[in-house]
Design an enzyme around this catalytic site. Structure first.
Site, mmCIF file in Angstrom:
data_model
loop_
_atom_site.group_PDB
_atom_site.id
_atom_site.type_symbol
_atom_site.label_atom_id
_atom_site.label_comp_id
_atom_site.label_asym_id
_atom_site.label_seq_id
_atom_site.Cartn_x
_atom_site.Cartn_y
_atom_site.Cartn_z
ATOM 1 N N GLY A 146 37.660 44.430 38.081
ATOM 2 C CA GLY A 146 36.779 43.736 37.704
ATOM 3 C C GLY A 146 36.372 42.598 37.452
ATOM 4 N N GLU A 392 42.712 28.106 28.147
ATOM 5 C CA GLU A 392 41.378 28.075 28.226
ATOM 6 C C GLU A 392 40.900 28.330 26.498
ATOM 7 O OE1 GLU A 392 41.503 31.050 30.878
ATOM 8 O OE2 GLU A 392 41.540 29.354 32.627
ATOM 9 N N HIS A 477 45.735 40.001 33.313
ATOM 10 C CA HIS A 477 46.202 39.186 35.017
ATOM 11 C C HIS A 477 46.776 39.197 35.085
ATOM 12 C CE1 HIS A 477 44.281 34.962 33.503
ATOM 13 N NE2 HIS A 477 43.549 36.594 33.389
ATOM 14 N N ASN A 515 43.736 31.708 35.957
ATOM 15 C CA ASN A 515 43.005 32.823 36.122
ATOM 16 C C ASN A 515 43.146 33.095 37.529
ATOM 17 O OD1 ASN A 515 41.792 31.196 34.842
ATOM 18 N ND2 ASN A 515 40.889 32.574 33.515
ATOM 19 N N PHE A 517 41.054 35.596 40.342
ATOM 20 C CA PHE A 517 40.205 35.975 41.584
ATOM 21 C C PHE A 517 40.016 35.377 42.245
ATOM 22 C CE2 PHE A 517 36.283 35.813 38.299
ATOM 23 C CZ PHE A 517 35.748 35.072 39.157
HETATM 24 P P1 FAE Z 1 40.345 45.329 40.109
HETATM 25 O O1 FAE Z 1 39.500 44.056 40.077
HETATM 26 O O2 FAE Z 1 41.378 45.448 39.448
HETATM 27 O O3 FAE Z 1 39.568 45.851 40.775
HETATM 28 C C1 FAE Z 1 40.399 47.499 41.373
HETATM 29 C C2 FAE Z 1 39.617 48.644 41.455
HETATM 30 O O4 FAE Z 1 40.584 49.780 41.974
HETATM 31 C C3 FAE Z 1 38.877 49.120 39.839
HETATM 32 O O5 FAE Z 1 37.359 49.659 40.577
HETATM 33 C C4 FAE Z 1 39.544 49.915 40.016
HETATM 34 O O6 FAE Z 1 39.333 51.606 39.270
HETATM 35 C C5 FAE Z 1 39.489 51.426 41.561
HETATM 36 N N1 FAE Z 1 41.227 51.590 41.103
HETATM 37 C C6 FAE Z 1 42.642 51.499 40.961
HETATM 38 N N2 FAE Z 1 42.876 53.072 40.671
HETATM 39 C C7 FAE Z 1 41.677 53.565 42.058
HETATM 40 C C8 FAE Z 1 42.343 55.187 42.750
HETATM 41 N N3 FAE Z 1 44.438 55.388 43.270
HETATM 42 N N4 FAE Z 1 41.388 55.655 43.865
HETATM 43 C C9 FAE Z 1 40.368 54.189 43.273
HETATM 44 N N5 FAE Z 1 39.607 53.660 43.287
HETATM 45 C C10 FAE Z 1 40.734 53.307 41.947
HETATM 46 O O7 FAE Z 1 41.545 44.655 41.509
HETATM 47 N N6 FAE Z 1 40.791 36.629 36.201
HETATM 48 C C11 FAE Z 1 39.307 35.526 36.005
HETATM 49 O O8 FAE Z 1 39.814 34.673 37.996
HETATM 50 N N7 FAE Z 1 38.737 34.917 35.675
HETATM 51 C C12 FAE Z 1 38.618 35.576 34.163
HETATM 52 O O9 FAE Z 1 37.889 34.956 33.397
HETATM 53 C C13 FAE Z 1 39.873 36.564 33.995
HETATM 54 N N8 FAE Z 1 38.559 37.773 32.878
HETATM 55 C C14 FAE Z 1 39.835 38.364 32.776
HETATM 56 C C15 FAE Z 1 38.782 38.966 31.567
HETATM 57 C C16 FAE Z 1 38.978 40.670 31.472
HETATM 58 C C17 FAE Z 1 38.427 40.802 29.860
HETATM 59 C C18 FAE Z 1 39.533 41.036 32.707
HETATM 60 C C19 FAE Z 1 39.828 42.883 32.456
HETATM 61 C C20 FAE Z 1 40.342 40.609 33.524
HETATM 62 C C21 FAE Z 1 40.180 39.233 33.815
HETATM 63 N N9 FAE Z 1 40.588 38.664 35.116
HETATM 64 C C22 FAE Z 1 39.801 37.808 34.906
HETATM 65 C C23 FAE Z 1 40.921 38.886 35.812
HETATM 66 C C24 FAE Z 1 40.560 39.713 36.534
HETATM 67 O O10 FAE Z 1 39.010 40.358 37.448
HETATM 68 C C25 FAE Z 1 41.235 40.346 38.363
HETATM 69 O O11 FAE Z 1 42.716 39.822 38.852
HETATM 70 C C26 FAE Z 1 40.628 40.999 39.139
HETATM 71 O O12 FAE Z 1 39.774 41.441 39.281
HETATM 72 C C27 FAE Z 1 41.787 41.724 39.592
HETATM 73 O O13 FAE Z 1 40.976 42.332 40.961
HETATM 74 P P2 FAE Z 1 41.504 43.037 42.518
HETATM 75 O O14 FAE Z 1 40.882 43.192 43.701
HETATM 76 O O15 FAE Z 1 43.174 43.092 42.659
#
Ligand code: FAE
Length: 535
Positions: A146, A392, A477, A515, A517
């Protein structure tokens, strides 16, 4: 410190070299590129490469544990035909979305017209929208998860609400040690208030602030991991534009400290960590000899599975995000591969009360043609006990004056969803109905009705489809599914199994008030410290 920087630089060099060679294994030095396929065993495997995974990889690497990170997306470090790694938001292409024929941007329309989305060819692009009926979930795909696609907003939750959400976590330790550690590693920084007041790029936020203040509401600056000093140079014309060129949801070519540039680069720099891309973990089972065996699918850029292999490990760290991690564990429990997993796996999911809305301003309240993509200000009405909202002020950079004020409201929605294993598709289905977001819409409406009344303005109905003023059918989120202290113990150690850990957003029980992260990262720091000491 110098040692750390050198190590991180080494890691960054490894990422660049891997990208240039187009390989899927990234480790220190040329050796990694030339190595034969991964050995069928690693002491530690980390699934995913977002925030939780990146913390795990670094701390394991520093502890001297040979670690393999498996990421289903690609490495984003190679320029495309336009010379840029990520496509621009206004001209999306195959790099924008995960295997789609058409982009699915959160803002579907403008003036009710479908002018936002574009036809593209299927490819492992950087942004995915996982559609689950009443709720769609946006997630990042690629090395960095993310962090590649998000808005960089990096607030720390209000301590009282954090303590309520995580009664079993020592808030003193979190706020004294782990939040500061996470913020420092992530590169969280604040906007220069004087620049904010004077630059045309944040006029949109100042107008929304004026309307909030007219209504008697407080606003607050929101820290970010986008380098605001870099943004100033963009505005001055001395640096290549990214946040000032509309880049965000399909990746930023400059300025943003995504975790591939921070934690993961440092992890590679330890020399103990290897990242493998286009590797999807589809199954996990216990190894009778101890540890776990993963089934891993390797894909090419057409999505074709080119290899199915098994990889053994002693310790397994799940960081595939709320959807990914929950699916892996739910499938393992329901297919009998890990039958002792808790009944709590799959429960406690929520969209952090996310609702988007937009207001139409008066002609004299221009928001400006030029808008930075990184939000920097929020309306903080969380103390309103009857109706807590943190909203926000979001940009809508279209290069024209449109008089629109946009918001991402984070509300306190008590509704929770659950994941159910669907044997027919071998996947986890989110059980969440549209009406479960009604409390979030009501809270957002309460706040913005007040702002509209006071400023004699109205909602925009042309942006989110179906003539709606509130986008209640998607979230950025996703939180929960393997809640801390429920499906796991108090440190993310999965109940029922030794050496199996959860480190990502699935630990957070559906709501955080801000948010997520920074909190996901800080919790992972806390949990990894304990796991390394007491596996
Ligand atoms: P995450 O970052 O989702 O990473 C999981 C990874 O695991 C990904 O790269 C997947 O491709 C990979 N994956 C999934 N399944 C598998 C599998 N079976 N085998 C191998 N790889 C796999 O997890 N949060 C903020 O705090 N501030 C912001 O401004 C904000 N803006 C956002 C804007 C957008 C457009 C989006 C989509 C999200 C936003 N978020 C924001 C949310 C934040 O990015 C999210 O909470 C975190 O990225 C979650 O972190 P995790 O470590 O849970």
């Amino acid at each position: 410190m110098a040692h750390n920087l050198t190590r991180r630089q080494l890691g960054l060099n490894a990422l660049r070299a891997a990208a240039a060679l187009g390989i899927t294994r990234i480790g220190l030095g040329a050796a990694a590129a030339a190595e034969p396929p991964a050995a069928p065993y690693a002491p530690a495997v980390v699934v995913g490469s977002g925030y939780g995974s990146a913390v795990a990889a670094l701390r394991l690497g520093q502890a001297g544990v040979r670690t393999v990170v498996l990421e289903m997306g690609r490495l984003w470090d190679t320029p495309g035909p336009d010379g840029k790694v990520f496509p621009s938001t206004s001209a999306p292409d195959q790099r924008s979305m995960w295997f789609r024929h058409r982009t699915e941007a959160p803002l579907a329309q403008f003036l009710w017209l479908d002018v936002v989305n574009r036809d593209i060819s299927p490819y492992p692009g950087v942004l995915d929208r996982v559609n689950h009926g009443g709720m769609s979930v946006y997630v990042g795909r690629g090395v960095g998860g993310g962090s590649l696609v998000n808005g960089g907003m990096a607030p720390t939750p209000r301590r009282s609400y954090f303590a309520e959400v995580f009664p079993g976590v020592d808030a003193g330790e979190m706020y004294g040690t782990y939040f500061p550690r996470a913020r420092a590693m992530l590169g969280v920084n604040d906007i220069d208030p004087a620049w904010f007041e004077s630059t045309e790029w944040y006029r949109f936020a100042r107008i929304s602030r004026k309307h909030a203040q007219n209504t008697g509401l407080k606003t607050t600056f929101v820290p970010n991991v986008y380098d605001f000093a870099y943004m100033k140079r963009e505005a001055a014309g001395t640096a290549t534009r990214s946040a000032l060129a509309g880049e965000v949801i399909y990746g930023n070519n400059h300025g943003k400290k995504s975790v591939d540039k921070t934690y993961l680069a440092a992890a590679l720099g330890t020399g103990n960590v290897t990242i493998e891309t286009m590797q999807r973990v589809v199954a996990v089972r216990q190894d009778p000899a101890g540890g776990y065996v993963l089934t891993v699918h390797t894909s090419d850029v057409t999505g074709r599975v080119t290899q199915v292999r098994e990889l053994g490990c002693k310790q397994l760290f799940l960081g595939a995000g709320s959807l990914g991690t929950t699916e892996i564990l739910l499938r393992a429990r329901e297919t009998g591969a890990l039958p002792a997993l808790s009944e709590k796996v799959g429960l406690g999911w929520g969209p952090n009360g996310n609702v988007m809305t937009a207001r139409a301003n008066h002609l004299w309240d221009t928001v400006g043609c030029n808008q930075a993509t990184m939000p920097a200000l929020g309306i903080d009405d969380w103390d309103n006990a009857a109706n807590p909202v943190f909203a926000e002020i979001a940009p809508l950079p279209m290069g024209i004056e449109h008089w629109i004020s946009m918001y991402l409201a984070i509300t306190r929605n008590p509704e929770r969803g659950r994941f159910v294993y669907d044997a027919a598709t071998d996947s986890a289905r989110l059980d969440w109905t549209r009406d479960q977001n009604a409390p979030a819409v009501a809270a957002a409406r309460n706040l913005f009705d007040r702002i509209n009344r006071r400023n004699v303005t109205i909602y925009r109905y042309d942006l989110f489809g179906d003539n709606k003023a509130f986008a209640d059918d998607f979230t950025y989120h996703p939180l929960g599914g393997c809640v801390l202290g429920e499906a796991t113990d108090a440190y993310g150690r999965v109940k029922g199994y030794q050496g199996l850990y959860v480190l990502d957003g699935s630990l957070v029980p559906g709501s955080l008030g801000v948010n997520p992260f920074v909190t996901i990262t800080a919790l992972a720091e806390r949990n990894m410290e304990r796991i390394l000491a007491q596996p």
